[in-house]
Design a protein around this motif. Structure first.
Motif, mmCIF file in Angstrom:
data_model
loop_
_atom_site.group_PDB
_atom_site.id
_atom_site.type_symbol
_atom_site.label_atom_id
_atom_site.label_comp_id
_atom_site.label_asym_id
_atom_site.label_seq_id
_atom_site.Cartn_x
_atom_site.Cartn_y
_atom_site.Cartn_z
ATOM 1 N N PHE A 205 0.993 -1.271 0.069
ATOM 2 C CA PHE A 205 -0.077 -0.088 -0.032
ATOM 3 C C PHE A 205 0.737 1.389 0.104
ATOM 4 C CE2 PHE A 205 -2.489 -3.354 1.888
ATOM 5 C CZ PHE A 205 -3.823 -3.205 0.957
ATOM 6 N N GLY A 206 2.211 1.068 -0.174
ATOM 7 C CA GLY A 206 2.973 2.247 -0.023
ATOM 8 C C GLY A 206 3.654 2.824 1.219
ATOM 9 N N SER A 207 4.395 3.890 1.112
ATOM 10 C CA SER A 207 5.316 4.020 2.515
ATOM 11 C C SER A 207 4.298 4.460 3.572
ATOM 12 C CB SER A 207 6.236 5.157 1.927
ATOM 13 O OG SER A 207 5.546 6.113 1.396
ATOM 14 N N ARG A 208 3.261 5.173 3.467
ATOM 15 C CA ARG A 208 2.347 5.406 4.532
ATOM 16 C C ARG A 208 1.937 4.450 5.107
ATOM 17 N NH1 ARG A 208 -1.914 9.211 1.107
ATOM 18 N NH2 ARG A 208 -1.101 7.507 -0.406
ATOM 19 N N ALA A 209 1.887 3.258 4.893
ATOM 20 C CA ALA A 209 1.456 2.066 5.699
ATOM 21 C C ALA A 209 2.484 1.508 6.428
ATOM 22 C CB ALA A 209 1.297 0.947 4.689
ATOM 23 N N LEU A 210 3.863 2.151 6.454
ATOM 24 C CA LEU A 210 5.044 1.701 7.241
ATOM 25 C C LEU A 210 4.429 2.502 8.605
ATOM 26 C CD1 LEU A 210 7.717 2.130 4.713
ATOM 27 C CD2 LEU A 210 7.020 0.109 5.582
ATOM 28 N N HIS A 211 3.885 3.626 8.606
ATOM 29 C CA HIS A 211 3.771 4.206 10.062
ATOM 30 C C HIS A 211 2.419 4.513 10.403
ATOM 31 C CE1 HIS A 211 8.155 4.958 9.030
ATOM 32 N NE2 HIS A 211 7.448 5.691 7.802
ATOM 33 N N PRO A 212 1.753 3.317 10.965
ATOM 34 C CA PRO A 212 0.513 3.434 11.622
ATOM 35 C C PRO A 212 0.573 4.096 12.891
ATOM 36 C CG PRO A 212 1.474 1.133 11.942
ATOM 37 C CD PRO A 212 2.576 1.904 10.926
ATOM 38 N N ASP A 213 -0.412 4.669 13.469
ATOM 39 C CA ASP A 213 -0.387 5.153 15.052
ATOM 40 C C ASP A 213 -0.241 3.968 15.812
ATOM 41 O OD1 ASP A 213 -1.299 7.439 13.554
ATOM 42 O OD2 ASP A 213 -3.273 7.439 14.407
ATOM 43 N N GLU A 214 -0.889 2.805 15.423
ATOM 44 C CA GLU A 214 -0.733 1.655 16.298
ATOM 45 C C GLU A 214 -0.817 0.385 15.622
ATOM 46 O OE1 GLU A 214 -3.540 1.770 19.912
ATOM 47 O OE2 GLU A 214 -4.026 3.614 19.239
#
Ligand SMILES: Cc1cc2nc3c(=O)[nH]c(=O)nc-3n(C[C@H](O)[C@H](O)[C@H](O)COP(=O)(O)OP(=O)(O)OC[C@H]3O[C@@H](n4cnc5c(N)ncnc54)[C@H](O)[C@@H]3O)c2cc1C
Length: 445
Positions: free
Chosen positions: A362-371
């Protein structure tokens, strides 16, 4: 030791099977007590809320339109539902190649599986024409001889043996695989979103259905935090010894998964064929992980959040964001060898592997979830595996006939004993109602 009195029927376990059994027994005019080990009802449904109100179903979550027992319960309690979010494209990672859907060679294997599943009499899989051969062979060996490509075999292994039976194709027989598919009416009803088993979610979480069923029982019917440790039984009744005391019953419904039913002490010991069921039906090893993000960013990229993959630790993902939720949820599943490997990893390594694959999909934004929220059902004392138990090769033909067979005053329920939608909420309800009907007939004629 507290003495809690005598009932026409005592139900062990307050999952969907036990609660459904209690309702039917009461409807027949019988006195009932439900004994539940946990401090809550629902068993394998467990809804949790994060502090901001984001809802997570850590256990089961979906119902489908052909799961008529669940459709009826949802209607009975006026519970609101919503369709699984499905706008946008699906991702299929097919041996590293990016596709938008299952390729034709996989659909051809599914069609063959469907035609084999049609040969299974779901009430008695051991009497299928090819039962002996299919039960002696693993589904992995059948896939290897099916003539499909290695990547198609991997896809079917991960999506069918993993996504449905929560293990791998080398663990279950052809017969168990075909039974499971037959019990739901085919591959498409099992794998499908719109119209299939993943069609509908529950506003407020799936545990709400179990909570409503429990609240609808007369006050005091369900004893929480009271695991059954020992059952002394004969044809005329039983004495149940629990952590809190002792209960007596003319009949007992044991509505817990076979693996846990086998951990209760029975006096006299159960017949050999029943013990054989317990020993040959381990629970699955699936892992369900929730990544919580500020927003469902994948939707802006035209993606539905649904992915299936033949590579990496995760086999499937889904957009699990409830309508109006403060944050978005992408839920991922690992099965079989990958799920076991993830358990062996240190938490930081597990997180790296899970997020790394979400990033690939899903791209790099998926690497940094809040939790990132995990819940391991294999570690749960009163479940010990996920999604459900399955016969190992040879189990159906040797011991299948004992699966639902009462032993004197003892009757068996739970989704693993269901004929239709085995492994699902719906099968659990069916099994509880069936066990209650056995008791009604035994006590009332
Ligand atoms: C992660 C996950 C995802 C799933 N997804 C779905 C889905 O989307 N849709 C679907 O239909 N199904 C799904 N399932 C499967 C579904 O949750 C089960 O089929 C169903 O809930 C089983 O109900 P049951 O009553 O048969 O068993 P359980 O829910 O396991 O109930 C058994 C109860 O017995 C209690 N118990 C155990 N031992 C004792 C004892 N000795 N004494 C007293 N009490 C005891 C347990 O605490 C438990 O409450 C999922 C399961 C999991 C874990």
């Amino acid at each position: 030791m507290a003495r809690f009195g005598h009932y026409d029927a005592v139900v062990v376990g307050a999952g969907f099977a036990g609660l459904a059994a209690a309702h039917e027994l009461l409807r027949a005019g019988l006195t009932v007590r439900v004994l539940e080990a946990r401090s809550r009802v629902g068993g394998r449904v467990f809804t949790r809320y994060l502090p901001d109100g984001t809802q997570l179903d850590l256990g089961g979550q979906w119902i489908g339109p052909t799961q008529l027992n669940m459709v009826e319960l949802v209607r009975r309690y006026g519970i609101e539902t919503y369709p699984t979010p499905g706008h946008g494209a699906m991702i299929v990672d097919y041996g590293g190649q990016r596709l938008g859907d299952s390729p034709q060679e996989v659909l051809d294997v599914f069609a063959e599986i469907d035609s084999m599943a049609k040969q299974i009499p779901v009430e008695q899989p051991w009497s299928a024409p090819q039962a002996a051969e299919w039960d002696s062979r693993t589904f992995a060996s059948w896939l290897a001889d099916s003539g499909c490509s290695d990547v198609a075999a991997k896809f079917v292994d991960r999506v069918i043996s993993g996504g449905l039976l929560a293990g791998s194709a080398s663990e279950t027989s052809v017969l168990e695989t075909m039974f499971y598919i037959a019990s739901a009416g085919g591959v498409e009803p099992l794998l499908g979103y719109g119209g299939g088993a993943q069609d509908t979610r529950i506003v407020g979480g799936a545990q709400q259905i179990a909570n409503c069923m429990a609240s609808d029982l007369p006050a005091g019917t369900v004893h929480l935090s009271d695991p059954v440790l020992r059952i002394e039984h004969d044809g005329s009744g039983a004495r149940l010894v629990t952590r809190l005391g002792e209960h007596w019953a003319s009949r007992v419904v044991i509505a817990v998964p076979p693996m846990l039913a086998g951990r209760i002490q029975y006096d006299p010991p159960l017949p050999a064929l029943h013990e054989g069921v317990f020993q040959r039906m381990p629970a699955g090893t699936a892992m369900k992980v929730h990544a919580v993000y500020p927003e469902p960013f994948w939707r802006a990229d035209g993606l539905s959040g649904v992915a299936r993959s033949t590579t990496g630790v995760l086999t499937e993902t889904v957009d699990n964001t409830p309508p109006g939720a403060p944050r978005a949820v992408l839920t991922a599943f690992a099965y079989g060898d990958e799920a076991i490997m993830l358990r062996r990893c240190a938490p930081e390594e597990r997180r790296r592997l899970v997020l790394g694959q979400l990033g690939d999909l899903f791209g790099s934004r998926a690497l940094h979830p809040d939790e990132l929220v995990e819940f391991d059902w294999l570690a749960e004392e009163w479940t010990r595996g996920c999604f459900s138990g399955h016969f190992i090769p040879g189990g159906w033909t040797a011991f299948g006939a004992a699966l639902r067979k009462p032993v004197g005053a003892l009757h068996w329920a739970c989704t693993e004993t269901a004929v239709r939608w085995n492994g699902y909420f719906d099968g659990a309800v069916e099994s509880g109602r069936r066990a209650a009907e056995e008791i009604r007939l035994a006590l009332q004629g």
